[in-house]
Design a protein around this motif. Sequence first.
Motif, PDB file in Angstrom:
ATOM      1  N   ILE A  88       6.753  -9.085   2.032  1.00 26.74           N
ATOM      2  CA  ILE A  88       6.870  -7.717   3.018  1.00 26.74           C
ATOM      3  C   ILE A  88       5.498  -7.710   3.691  1.00 26.74           C
ATOM      4  CG2 ILE A  88       7.080  -5.268   3.113  1.00 26.74           C
ATOM      5  CD1 ILE A  88       9.103  -5.467   0.637  1.00 26.74           C
ATOM      6  N   ALA A  89       4.414  -7.768   3.271  1.00 23.07           N
ATOM      7  CA  ALA A  89       3.141  -7.677   4.055  1.00 23.07           C
ATOM      8  C   ALA A  89       2.972  -8.605   4.971  1.00 23.07           C
ATOM      9  CB  ALA A  89       1.924  -7.459   2.770  1.00 23.07           C
ATOM     10  N   PHE A  90       3.451  -9.762   4.553  1.00 24.95           N
ATOM     11  CA  PHE A  90       3.262 -10.960   5.450  1.00 24.95           C
ATOM     12  C   PHE A  90       4.170 -10.762   6.729  1.00 24.95           C
ATOM     13  CE2 PHE A  90       4.155 -15.447   6.622  1.00 24.95           C
ATOM     14  CZ  PHE A  90       3.008 -16.047   6.522  1.00 24.95           C
ATOM     15  N   LYS A  91       5.275 -10.355   6.768  1.00 25.40           N
ATOM     16  CA  LYS A  91       5.947  -9.979   7.877  1.00 25.40           C
ATOM     17  C   LYS A  91       5.725  -8.777   8.482  1.00 25.40           C
ATOM     18  CE  LYS A  91      10.658 -11.579   6.165  1.00 25.40           C
ATOM     19  NZ  LYS A  91      12.116 -11.109   6.001  1.00 25.40           N
ATOM     20  N   ALA A  92       5.245  -7.815   7.773  1.00 21.22           N
ATOM     21  CA  ALA A  92       4.475  -6.644   8.378  1.00 21.22           C
ATOM     22  C   ALA A  92       3.360  -7.025   9.428  1.00 21.22           C
ATOM     23  CB  ALA A  92       3.913  -5.618   7.419  1.00 21.22           C
ATOM     24  N   ALA A  93       2.561  -8.184   9.088  1.00 22.49           N
ATOM     25  CA  ALA A  93       1.164  -8.660   9.624  1.00 22.49           C
ATOM     26  C   ALA A  93       1.852  -9.470  10.833  1.00 22.49           C
ATOM     27  CB  ALA A  93       0.310  -9.294   8.774  1.00 22.49           C
ATOM     28  N   GLY A  94       3.006  -9.434  11.136  1.00 19.54           N
ATOM     29  CA  GLY A  94       3.438 -10.396  12.141  1.00 19.54           C
ATOM     30  C   GLY A  94       3.173 -11.932  12.051  1.00 19.54           C
ATOM     31  N   LYS A  95       3.509 -12.461  10.782  1.00 20.90           N
ATOM     32  CA  LYS A  95       3.114 -13.782  10.574  1.00 20.90           C
ATOM     33  C   LYS A  95       4.324 -14.550  10.236  1.00 20.90           C
ATOM     34  CE  LYS A  95      -1.571 -13.572  10.343  1.00 20.90           C
ATOM     35  NZ  LYS A  95      -2.127 -14.591  10.684  1.00 20.90           N
ATOM     36  N   PRO A 119       3.303  -2.621   0.818  1.00 21.23           N
ATOM     37  CA  PRO A 119       3.946  -1.131   0.787  1.00 21.23           C
ATOM     38  C   PRO A 119       3.249  -0.190  -0.068  1.00 21.23           C
ATOM     39  CG  PRO A 119       5.400  -3.191   0.075  1.00 21.23           C
ATOM     40  CD  PRO A 119       4.055  -3.636   0.292  1.00 21.23           C
ATOM     41  N   GLY A 120       3.161   0.848   0.322  1.00 23.03           N
ATOM     42  CA  GLY A 120       2.322   2.137  -0.488  1.00 23.03           C
ATOM     43  C   GLY A 120       0.902   1.801  -0.335  1.00 23.03           C
ATOM     44  N   GLN A 121       0.199   1.056   0.373  1.00 23.39           N
ATOM     45  CA  GLN A 121      -1.236   1.087   0.553  1.00 23.39           C
ATOM     46  C   GLN A 121      -1.686   1.857   1.862  1.00 23.39           C
ATOM     47  OE1 GLN A 121      -3.554  -0.323  -1.687  1.00 23.39           O
ATOM     48  NE2 GLN A 121      -1.846  -0.541  -3.199  1.00 23.39           N
ATOM     49  N   LYS A 122      -2.733   2.620   1.617  1.00 23.04           N
ATOM     50  CA  LYS A 122      -3.327   3.292   2.613  1.00 23.04           C
ATOM     51  C   LYS A 122      -4.646   2.784   3.033  1.00 23.04           C
ATOM     52  CE  LYS A 122      -0.310   7.198   2.526  1.00 23.04           C
ATOM     53  NZ  LYS A 122       0.229   7.979   1.347  1.00 23.04           N
ATOM     54  N   TYR A 123      -5.141   2.967   4.158  1.00 24.71           N
ATOM     55  CA  TYR A 123      -6.293   2.676   4.380  1.00 24.71           C
ATOM     56  C   TYR A 123      -7.544   3.657   4.023  1.00 24.71           C
ATOM     57  CZ  TYR A 123     -10.638   1.421   7.188  1.00 24.71           C
ATOM     58  OH  TYR A 123     -12.011   1.280   7.604  1.00 24.71           O
TER      59      TYR A 123
END
Length: 182
Positions: A88-95, A119-123
Amino acid sequence: MSYLELWEKQPMCKPRIEKVTVNMGIGESGDRLLKGEKVLEELTGQKPVRTRAKQTNPAFGIRKKLPIGLKVTLRGKRAEEFLKNAFIAFKAAGKTLYSYSFDERGNFSFGIPEHIDFPGQKYDPEIGTFGMDVCVTLEKPGYRVKRRKISRSRIPKRHQVKKEEAIEYIKTTFNIDIVEEE
């Protein structure tokens, strides 16, 4: 016969995730390493192990045996859950995942540029962002004969995970598009 038909007919031929290794190269010791440990433990649910520098590099201020990275090895359900979130994170990064990311034994690796893509992580400005490499090892049932102490044996070529088989498994299991090399 396609791989899906083969796996239904012969379940011992279906690949599975043996382990997922998450590496995080921090590049320095101290406060940043502690923050990285906290982030990696939060993402994986396991305490990371520190990796040490193999050689001295004065240009970067690194001494031999100085802790400069972190790694976690996940197995079983934890590995599958982490891998779902990592994709999910990989797709969110546009990779996109390319077929050249897979080796001949079906193992593959990919990088996640920022942990906040999970998912669920904030800066958090105090922590910053950390990137990581995710390495996935696939195997078929029966690989225990390669690792056991008594009567150890080798795995025949026909039972080893092939590159095409691994690509098909990842496509069907995690619904990931894999781009063929050009």
